[in-house]
Motif scaffolding. Sequence first.
Motif, PDB file in Angstrom:
ATOM      1  N   HIS A 237     -19.834 -21.734 -46.151  1.00  0.00           N
ATOM      2  CA  HIS A 237     -20.724 -20.865 -45.371  1.00  0.00           C
ATOM      3  C   HIS A 237     -20.201 -20.682 -43.948  1.00  0.00           C
ATOM      4  O   HIS A 237     -20.645 -19.771 -43.238  1.00  0.00           O
ATOM      5  CB  HIS A 237     -22.142 -21.442 -45.334  1.00  0.00           C
ATOM      6  CG  HIS A 237     -22.246 -22.754 -44.606  1.00  0.00           C
ATOM      7  ND1 HIS A 237     -21.623 -23.910 -45.055  1.00  0.00           N
ATOM      8  CD2 HIS A 237     -22.890 -23.092 -43.464  1.00  0.00           C
ATOM      9  CE1 HIS A 237     -21.897 -24.902 -44.216  1.00  0.00           C
ATOM     10  NE2 HIS A 237     -22.655 -24.427 -43.245  1.00  0.00           N
TER      11      HIS A 237
ATOM     12  N   THR B  61     -24.764 -14.388 -56.407  1.00  0.00           N
ATOM     13  CA  THR B  61     -24.919 -15.836 -56.235  1.00  0.00           C
ATOM     14  C   THR B  61     -25.825 -16.153 -55.049  1.00  0.00           C
ATOM     15  O   THR B  61     -25.691 -15.535 -53.992  1.00  0.00           O
ATOM     16  CB  THR B  61     -23.537 -16.478 -56.027  1.00  0.00           C
ATOM     17  OG1 THR B  61     -22.695 -16.125 -57.131  1.00  0.00           O
ATOM     18  CG2 THR B  61     -23.637 -17.981 -55.924  1.00  0.00           C
ATOM     19  N   PRO B  62     -26.740 -17.103 -55.189  1.00  0.00           N
ATOM     20  CA  PRO B  62     -27.619 -17.452 -54.059  1.00  0.00           C
ATOM     21  C   PRO B  62     -26.819 -17.988 -52.874  1.00  0.00           C
ATOM     22  O   PRO B  62     -25.768 -18.611 -53.042  1.00  0.00           O
ATOM     23  CB  PRO B  62     -28.519 -18.551 -54.639  1.00  0.00           C
ATOM     24  CG  PRO B  62     -28.396 -18.444 -56.120  1.00  0.00           C
ATOM     25  CD  PRO B  62     -27.031 -17.901 -56.389  1.00  0.00           C
TER      26      PRO B  62
ATOM     27  N   ASN C 290     -17.920 -26.545 -47.260  1.00  0.00           N
ATOM     28  CA  ASN C 290     -18.676 -25.799 -46.247  1.00  0.00           C
ATOM     29  C   ASN C 290     -18.197 -24.360 -46.122  1.00  0.00           C
ATOM     30  O   ASN C 290     -17.820 -23.897 -45.042  1.00  0.00           O
ATOM     31  CB  ASN C 290     -18.575 -26.509 -44.891  1.00  0.00           C
ATOM     32  CG  ASN C 290     -19.278 -27.851 -44.907  1.00  0.00           C
ATOM     33  OD1 ASN C 290     -20.473 -27.922 -45.193  1.00  0.00           O
ATOM     34  ND2 ASN C 290     -18.555 -28.920 -44.622  1.00  0.00           N
TER      35      ASN C 290
ATOM     36  N   SER D 105     -25.717 -20.456 -50.112  1.00  0.00           N
ATOM     37  CA  SER D 105     -25.660 -21.907 -50.009  1.00  0.00           C
ATOM     38  C   SER D 105     -24.433 -22.255 -49.176  1.00  0.00           C
ATOM     39  O   SER D 105     -23.723 -21.366 -48.685  1.00  0.00           O
ATOM     40  CB  SER D 105     -25.547 -22.548 -51.403  1.00  0.00           C
ATOM     41  OG  SER D 105     -24.252 -22.301 -51.952  1.00  0.00           O
ATOM     42  N   LYS D 106     -24.150 -23.543 -49.051  1.00  0.00           N
ATOM     43  CA  LYS D 106     -22.944 -23.975 -48.342  1.00  0.00           C
ATOM     44  C   LYS D 106     -21.675 -23.621 -49.108  1.00  0.00           C
ATOM     45  O   LYS D 106     -20.585 -23.694 -48.561  1.00  0.00           O
ATOM     46  CB  LYS D 106     -22.997 -25.481 -48.102  1.00  0.00           C
ATOM     47  CG  LYS D 106     -24.098 -25.926 -47.157  1.00  0.00           C
ATOM     48  CD  LYS D 106     -24.172 -27.431 -47.035  1.00  0.00           C
ATOM     49  CE  LYS D 106     -22.994 -27.970 -46.259  1.00  0.00           C
ATOM     50  NZ  LYS D 106     -23.128 -29.430 -45.976  1.00  0.00           N
ATOM     51  N   HIS D 107     -21.820 -23.203 -50.362  1.00  0.00           N
ATOM     52  CA  HIS D 107     -20.646 -22.956 -51.210  1.00  0.00           C
ATOM     53  C   HIS D 107     -20.116 -21.529 -51.120  1.00  0.00           C
ATOM     54  O   HIS D 107     -19.062 -21.240 -51.687  1.00  0.00           O
ATOM     55  CB  HIS D 107     -20.973 -23.285 -52.663  1.00  0.00           C
ATOM     56  CG  HIS D 107     -21.345 -24.714 -52.885  1.00  0.00           C
ATOM     57  ND1 HIS D 107     -20.506 -25.760 -52.572  1.00  0.00           N
ATOM     58  CD2 HIS D 107     -22.484 -25.282 -53.363  1.00  0.00           C
ATOM     59  CE1 HIS D 107     -21.093 -26.905 -52.852  1.00  0.00           C
ATOM     60  NE2 HIS D 107     -22.292 -26.643 -53.335  1.00  0.00           N
TER      61      HIS D 107
ATOM     62  N   GLU E  90     -31.028 -13.062 -56.650  1.00  0.00           N
ATOM     63  CA  GLU E  90     -30.061 -14.058 -56.219  1.00  0.00           C
ATOM     64  C   GLU E  90     -30.189 -15.278 -57.128  1.00  0.00           C
ATOM     65  O   GLU E  90     -31.129 -16.060 -56.995  1.00  0.00           O
ATOM     66  CB  GLU E  90     -30.295 -14.425 -54.756  1.00  0.00           C
ATOM     67  CG  GLU E  90     -30.094 -13.235 -53.812  1.00  0.00           C
ATOM     68  CD  GLU E  90     -30.509 -13.518 -52.385  1.00  0.00           C
ATOM     69  OE1 GLU E  90     -29.651 -13.976 -51.610  1.00  0.00           O
ATOM     70  OE2 GLU E  90     -31.680 -13.279 -52.057  1.00  0.00           O
TER      71      GLU E  90
ATOM     72  N   THR F   8     -18.911 -18.349 -57.821  1.00  0.00           N
ATOM     73  CA  THR F   8     -19.339 -18.483 -56.425  1.00  0.00           C
ATOM     74  C   THR F   8     -19.145 -17.152 -55.693  1.00  0.00           C
ATOM     75  O   THR F   8     -20.099 -16.455 -55.387  1.00  0.00           O
ATOM     76  CB  THR F   8     -18.585 -19.623 -55.716  1.00  0.00           C
ATOM     77  OG1 THR F   8     -17.160 -19.467 -55.913  1.00  0.00           O
ATOM     78  CG2 THR F   8     -19.021 -20.976 -56.237  1.00  0.00           C
TER      79      THR F   8
ATOM     80  N   SER G  39     -27.583 -18.010 -59.886  1.00  0.00           N
ATOM     81  CA  SER G  39     -26.248 -18.371 -60.365  1.00  0.00           C
ATOM     82  C   SER G  39     -25.999 -17.765 -61.739  1.00  0.00           C
ATOM     83  O   SER G  39     -26.927 -17.588 -62.536  1.00  0.00           O
ATOM     84  CB  SER G  39     -26.106 -19.889 -60.425  1.00  0.00           C
ATOM     85  OG  SER G  39     -26.258 -20.459 -59.138  1.00  0.00           O
TER      86      SER G  39
END
Length: 282
Positions: free
Chosen positions: A143, A194-195, A141, A197-199, A222, A176, A224
């Motif tokens: 983010h 990088t788009p 998590n 996300s939760k990462h 955006e 990431t 990967s």
Amino acid sequence: MSIGYFNGAFYPIEQIVIPIDERGHQFGDGVYEVIRIYEDAFFMLDEHIQRLFKSAKAIKLKINHSENEMKELIKEVVAKSALSNCDVYIQITRGIAPRNHLFPDAPVSVSMTVKPSKVINDSIRQKGKTAIFHEDERWANCHIKSLNLLPNILAKQAAFEAGCYEAILVKDGFVTEGTSSNVYMITDKTITTTPLSKHILAGITRIAVKEVATELGFQFVEKSFTPDELLEADEVFITSTTNEIMPIVSIDGKSIRNSDSKEQTLTVFKQFMKRVKVLQTS
């Protein structure tokens, strides 16, 4: 002057004030933000506060202040410091209570420090920084801007021990972000990152870079990308509140293609700083 704030009181920055049972200390049970002030002007304050509250909601931490009340409190603390160019670190935790994993019935704690900004010399930015690739070993998590930063610290230390500035994190073969930054590459007038996300953390400076890219005629994409794609880019840079926009000239000892000029990255930075100057005069 640098000052500290904890639960309604102001302290000299060097004074020890956090109780031993504070859950930020015991568990890292809290969230934080870093906000920069340029010549008394707060940069993207609304966006920082919105992210702070989103992070708190994600860990079920109820902030007793409204967003507007939090902004006014931050402004009060900065005014007490009498600093015009500074960084504000805000931490909100689940409060002070005997050590127990379950949420306590206790008021949340709010602490802040205000310190002079560390201005990056133009010659350093012109030269750029170096980085390493490092396995992304963080939790699922990222983010959430939480106080739990041990994997980031270990990766940053690995970069330091390799004589580098930042560690660029890699998860399942894709980049990431950095330990304390978002990562971008420029290829053929396209800025790629990088788009969300939760990462990864949704960087506040990232928002400004996306807008600046459009102003300058860059395409902002955006998607990967792999470490090899990053190494093959024309230019690479990182962003954060304290770094602003910083060119990366080599990773793992391998030079980025246009590491000598960094022309496009520095153009983005100059446009970014125009926003700062407009903010100062508004």
